[in-house]
Design a protein around this motif. Structure first.
Motif, PDB file in Angstrom:
ATOM      1  N   ASP A  62      18.058  35.636 -27.667  1.00  0.00           N
ATOM      2  CA  ASP A  62      17.038  36.772 -27.418  1.00  0.00           C
ATOM      3  C   ASP A  62      17.312  37.868 -28.490  1.00  0.00           C
ATOM      4  O   ASP A  62      16.510  38.955 -28.326  1.00  0.00           O
ATOM      5  CB  ASP A  62      17.284  37.309 -26.074  1.00  0.00           C
ATOM      6  CG  ASP A  62      16.837  36.142 -25.031  1.00  0.00           C
ATOM      7  OD1 ASP A  62      15.351  35.692 -25.235  1.00  0.00           O
ATOM      8  OD2 ASP A  62      17.255  36.070 -24.227  1.00  0.00           O
TER       9      ASP A  62
ATOM     10  N   ALA B 265      11.670  32.898 -27.806  1.00  0.00           N
ATOM     11  CA  ALA B 265      10.776  33.091 -28.078  1.00  0.00           C
ATOM     12  C   ALA B 265       9.747  32.193 -28.797  1.00  0.00           C
ATOM     13  O   ALA B 265       8.565  31.422 -28.478  1.00  0.00           O
ATOM     14  CB  ALA B 265      10.162  34.576 -28.875  1.00  0.00           C
TER      15      ALA B 265
ATOM     16  N   GLN C 149       9.862  28.615 -26.824  1.00  0.00           N
ATOM     17  CA  GLN C 149       9.152  28.713 -25.491  1.00  0.00           C
ATOM     18  C   GLN C 149       7.752  29.317 -25.698  1.00  0.00           C
ATOM     19  O   GLN C 149       7.131  29.555 -24.702  1.00  0.00           O
ATOM     20  CB  GLN C 149       9.968  29.302 -24.334  1.00  0.00           C
ATOM     21  CG  GLN C 149      11.194  28.561 -24.135  1.00  0.00           C
ATOM     22  CD  GLN C 149      12.080  29.441 -23.139  1.00  0.00           C
ATOM     23  OE1 GLN C 149      11.521  29.909 -22.049  1.00  0.00           O
ATOM     24  NE2 GLN C 149      13.255  29.325 -23.188  1.00  0.00           N
TER      25      GLN C 149
ATOM     26  N   TRP D 110       6.616  32.200 -26.470  1.00  0.00           N
ATOM     27  CA  TRP D 110       6.301  33.434 -25.734  1.00  0.00           C
ATOM     28  C   TRP D 110       5.414  34.515 -26.593  1.00  0.00           C
ATOM     29  O   TRP D 110       5.485  34.373 -27.847  1.00  0.00           O
ATOM     30  CB  TRP D 110       7.579  34.384 -25.776  1.00  0.00           C
ATOM     31  CG  TRP D 110       8.466  33.850 -24.678  1.00  0.00           C
ATOM     32  CD1 TRP D 110       8.155  32.953 -23.584  1.00  0.00           C
ATOM     33  CD2 TRP D 110       9.843  33.935 -24.324  1.00  0.00           C
ATOM     34  NE1 TRP D 110       9.287  32.634 -22.683  1.00  0.00           N
ATOM     35  CE2 TRP D 110      10.459  33.171 -23.205  1.00  0.00           C
ATOM     36  CE3 TRP D 110      10.934  34.955 -24.871  1.00  0.00           C
ATOM     37  CZ2 TRP D 110      11.559  33.183 -22.739  1.00  0.00           C
ATOM     38  CZ3 TRP D 110      12.076  34.834 -24.603  1.00  0.00           C
ATOM     39  CH2 TRP D 110      12.720  34.059 -23.374  1.00  0.00           C
ATOM     40  N   THR D 111       4.591  35.379 -25.683  1.00  0.00           N
ATOM     41  CA  THR D 111       3.850  36.275 -26.405  1.00  0.00           C
ATOM     42  C   THR D 111       4.807  37.608 -26.780  1.00  0.00           C
ATOM     43  O   THR D 111       5.836  37.564 -26.754  1.00  0.00           O
ATOM     44  CB  THR D 111       2.837  36.853 -25.411  1.00  0.00           C
ATOM     45  OG1 THR D 111       3.438  37.451 -24.326  1.00  0.00           O
ATOM     46  CG2 THR D 111       2.022  35.657 -24.932  1.00  0.00           C
TER      47      THR D 111
ATOM     48  N   SER E  66       4.694  40.666 -26.101  1.00  0.00           N
ATOM     49  CA  SER E  66       5.170  41.457 -24.955  1.00  0.00           C
ATOM     50  C   SER E  66       6.438  40.680 -24.139  1.00  0.00           C
ATOM     51  O   SER E  66       7.346  41.190 -23.778  1.00  0.00           O
ATOM     52  CB  SER E  66       4.250  41.835 -23.997  1.00  0.00           C
ATOM     53  OG  SER E  66       3.505  40.580 -23.445  1.00  0.00           O
ATOM     54  N   GLN E  67       6.303  39.440 -24.044  1.00  0.00           N
ATOM     55  CA  GLN E  67       7.208  38.588 -23.151  1.00  0.00           C
ATOM     56  C   GLN E  67       8.487  38.620 -24.267  1.00  0.00           C
ATOM     57  O   GLN E  67       9.636  38.732 -23.676  1.00  0.00           O
ATOM     58  CB  GLN E  67       6.861  37.189 -23.114  1.00  0.00           C
ATOM     59  CG  GLN E  67       6.010  36.765 -21.878  1.00  0.00           C
ATOM     60  CD  GLN E  67       5.778  35.294 -21.985  1.00  0.00           C
ATOM     61  OE1 GLN E  67       5.055  34.781 -23.034  1.00  0.00           O
ATOM     62  NE2 GLN E  67       5.503  34.642 -20.810  1.00  0.00           N
ATOM     63  N   THR E  68       8.465  38.374 -25.363  1.00  0.00           N
ATOM     64  CA  THR E  68       9.637  38.610 -26.110  1.00  0.00           C
ATOM     65  C   THR E  68      10.338  39.890 -26.056  1.00  0.00           C
ATOM     66  O   THR E  68      11.694  40.297 -25.972  1.00  0.00           O
ATOM     67  CB  THR E  68       8.962  38.572 -27.889  1.00  0.00           C
ATOM     68  OG1 THR E  68       8.322  37.198 -27.872  1.00  0.00           O
ATOM     69  CG2 THR E  68      10.460  38.209 -28.484  1.00  0.00           C
TER      70      THR E  68
ATOM     71  N   ARG F 125       9.924  41.977 -23.717  1.00  0.00           N
ATOM     72  CA  ARG F 125      10.736  42.061 -22.525  1.00  0.00           C
ATOM     73  C   ARG F 125      12.198  41.515 -22.280  1.00  0.00           C
ATOM     74  O   ARG F 125      13.158  41.954 -21.712  1.00  0.00           O
ATOM     75  CB  ARG F 125       9.811  41.419 -21.489  1.00  0.00           C
ATOM     76  CG  ARG F 125       8.987  42.460 -20.927  1.00  0.00           C
ATOM     77  CD  ARG F 125       8.612  42.174 -19.130  1.00  0.00           C
ATOM     78  NE  ARG F 125       7.816  40.731 -19.237  1.00  0.00           N
ATOM     79  CZ  ARG F 125       6.513  40.350 -19.502  1.00  0.00           C
ATOM     80  NH1 ARG F 125       5.956  41.307 -19.886  1.00  0.00           N
ATOM     81  NH2 ARG F 125       6.282  39.072 -19.237  1.00  0.00           N
ATOM     82  N   HIS F 126      12.189  40.323 -22.935  1.00  0.00           N
ATOM     83  CA  HIS F 126      13.308  39.810 -23.183  1.00  0.00           C
ATOM     84  C   HIS F 126      14.527  40.453 -23.808  1.00  0.00           C
ATOM     85  O   HIS F 126      15.755  40.031 -23.606  1.00  0.00           O
ATOM     86  CB  HIS F 126      13.273  38.075 -23.376  1.00  0.00           C
ATOM     87  CG  HIS F 126      12.952  37.229 -22.099  1.00  0.00           C
ATOM     88  ND1 HIS F 126      11.514  37.349 -21.898  1.00  0.00           N
ATOM     89  CD2 HIS F 126      13.583  36.400 -21.331  1.00  0.00           C
ATOM     90  CE1 HIS F 126      11.376  36.531 -20.782  1.00  0.00           C
ATOM     91  NE2 HIS F 126      12.529  36.088 -20.331  1.00  0.00           N
TER      92      HIS F 126
END
Ligand code: SF4
Ligand code: SF4
Length: 488
Positions: free
Chosen positions: A252, A338, A341, A343-344, A346-348, A350-351
């Motif tokens: 991450d 990211a 998977q 990820w968008t 914002s998901q990235t 968040r992680h």
């Protein structure tokens, strides 16, 4: 159809001395000697513009404005930031620190280390790519090189060509500018340890001291060598951080990544070509990402320890994507998770805020807070008490017992201060010498103090006592322990 199998070829590496040299090839095998030593290939980084390049130049300006400008800032009658090693005083704006304040230096080192851990866990080699002196000076030297010798292809052509007037003039001008920047850097460095205005006037009158000349030249030479010649080799082979930073990475952590799923299979094509019929990915295989890389690696091969995370490849790839009319971000800052998977953004993000990052942040915040509180509550004078080893204890006039001490009082303010000394711990303990002391601004002084007690004050042996040294109301009081010896 009959095919001819090539005869088996064995690659025989040159092996270490203990093995006795090259390994004997098996009988009948065709042997080829291959050296495991690879000669250094000079890297000619192509200049690049873009978001990350702007950030890097922003950091170059900011860090160099601070480095070159700071020694010239005055604070009252003195230099604002001065590490006066001769006088053992460190001045940082309003703070006057003594070697006894070493704890603050330790605190700064701990904060630096924790910040490095935190930034590395969040965004990899952020420090290396944007703020490390090696990166910053290499960027400045590369800019001077580009201005004098042209960009990558012109430099490569000139280096491969014969020495002529143009080559000699351009290279001379480049080295002249490099040396000028390097010497100015060395001079500025020494200006943190010797008042820089004095140093400048000594320089003009050609009266600089031998140590000042030595350190100016040494630091200047290191800048010239590292930024002009060693460049990426410092990052690859000399920097210890490059060796252990991977231990702080996880899936991450933001790193510069190539989106292989989108980019492959790579290949050249016309701008108008239809990707679905050509069955190619977004990478046009222009190799610009390799040409701009200051460490000469190909980010398409995945994360490599040589990558300093400068984002130059992401910048140049974005310009290629713009020209081709494709979406940006084939090479970008992202995390392994990211990319894998999908990820968008914002998901990235968040992680990225994972427990490890929160723990580093909490510890860093606690250390910074403790440093600030400790500095705010710090008593601006210090005292060391040493027993006079020449006189252990003696009986003086009137049958009183006397012990002699030496007190070092350090005035860490920039005004003359008066201090009064008192002592307690045994009944009837008095100071028989002068109990009031005046210490000049930012100076320290050793004071002999005679303490007397009645003969029958205590049994023979050593007894704990306390010295209290009181300054004006704004300075407060310092207590120090010692012992009073009663002879048999
Ligand atoms: S710059 Fe982009 S398009 Fe060009 S080779 Fe590198 S990854 Fe491929
Ligand atoms: S691979 Fe990209 S980010 Fe890494 S050092 Fe090279 S140019 Fe910079």
């Amino acid at each position: 159809m009959e095919t001819t199998e090539p005869s088996p070829r064995k690659v025989i590496p040159i092996v270490p001395f203990e093995s006795g040299g090259a390994i004997e090839p098996p009988p009948g095998a065709d042997a080829e000697m291959v050296s495991l030593y690879e000669a250094h290939q000079k890297i000619y980084p192509r200049s690049v513009t873009g978001r990350f390049s702007n950030w890097r130049w922003g950091m170059v300006f900011l860090t160099q404005l601070v480095f070159y400008g700071m020694p010239w800032i005055e604070w009252g009658q003195r230099q604002a930031v001065l590490f006066d090693l001769g006088a053992r005083r460190f001045y940082i704006f309003g703070l006057v620190l003594y070697p006894q304040d070493f704890i603050y230096l330790t605190g700064i080192l701990v904060i630096s280390a924790l910040s490095l851990f935190l930034f590395t866990a969040v965004a990899g080699r952020l420090w290396c790519g944007y703020a490390c002196p090696q990166t910053v000076y290499t960027e400045i030297f590369l800019w001077l090189e580009k201005k004098t010798e042209g960009d990558r292809s012109a430099r490569m052509r000139r280096d491969a060509g014969p020495w002529n007037r143009d080559k000699i003039l351009r290279k001379s001008l480049k080295h002249f500018l490099w040396v000028a920047v390097a010497l100015w850097t060395g001079f500025t460095f020494v200006g943190y340890f010797t008042p820089i205005t004095e140093l400048a006037s000594e320089f003009v009158q050609m009266q600089m001291g031998s140590w000042e000349i030595f350190w100016s030249l040494f630091y200047g030479f290191a800048t010239y060598g590292n930024a002009g010649f060693m460049r990426e080799q410092v990052c690859k082979h000399m920097c210890p951080y490059a060796r252990f930073q991977s231990a702080m990475f996880d899936k991450d952590t933001l790193i510069v990544t190539y989106d292989a799923e989108r980019g492959e299979p790579r290949g050249a094509r016309s701008k108008k070509a239809d990707l679905s019929t050509l069955k190619v990915g977004a990478c046009v295989d222009c190799s610009l990402c390799v040409q701009v890389c200051p460490t000469g690696i190909d980010i398409r091969k995945g994360l490599q320890y040589e990558c300093i995370g400068c984002g130059a490849c992401a910048d140049v790839c974005d310009t290629v994507m713009d020209k081709m009319g494709y979406a940006r971000g084939l090479v970008k800052y992202s995390t392994q998770n990211a990319v894998n998977q999908h990820w968008t953004q914002s998901q990235t993000l968040r992680h990225i805020l994972r427990p490890r990052v929160l723990i580093y942040t909490a510890i860093l915040g606690a250390v910074v807070l403790s440093m600030v509180v400790s500095l705010a509550l710090r008593t601006p004078f210090k005292v060391d008490v040493v027993r006079d080893r020449g006189v252990l204890a003696r009986v003086v006039e009137g049958g009183r017992i006397e012990n002699v001490y030496r007190l070092q009082i350090m005035n860490a303010t920039e005004q003359v201060q008066r201090f009064s000394i008192s002592v307690d711990g045994l009944p009837g303990l008095v100071i028989a010498s002068d109990a009031d002391v005046q210490i000049d601004a930012t100076q320290s002084r050793w004071v002999a103090v005679r303490i007397q007690a009645p003969f029958e004050v205590a049994s023979a042996g050593s007894h704990s006592i306390h010295f209290s040294i009181r300054g004006p109301a704004t300075l407060g009081q310092v207590s120090e322990k010692s012992v009073f010896i009663v002879p048999r």
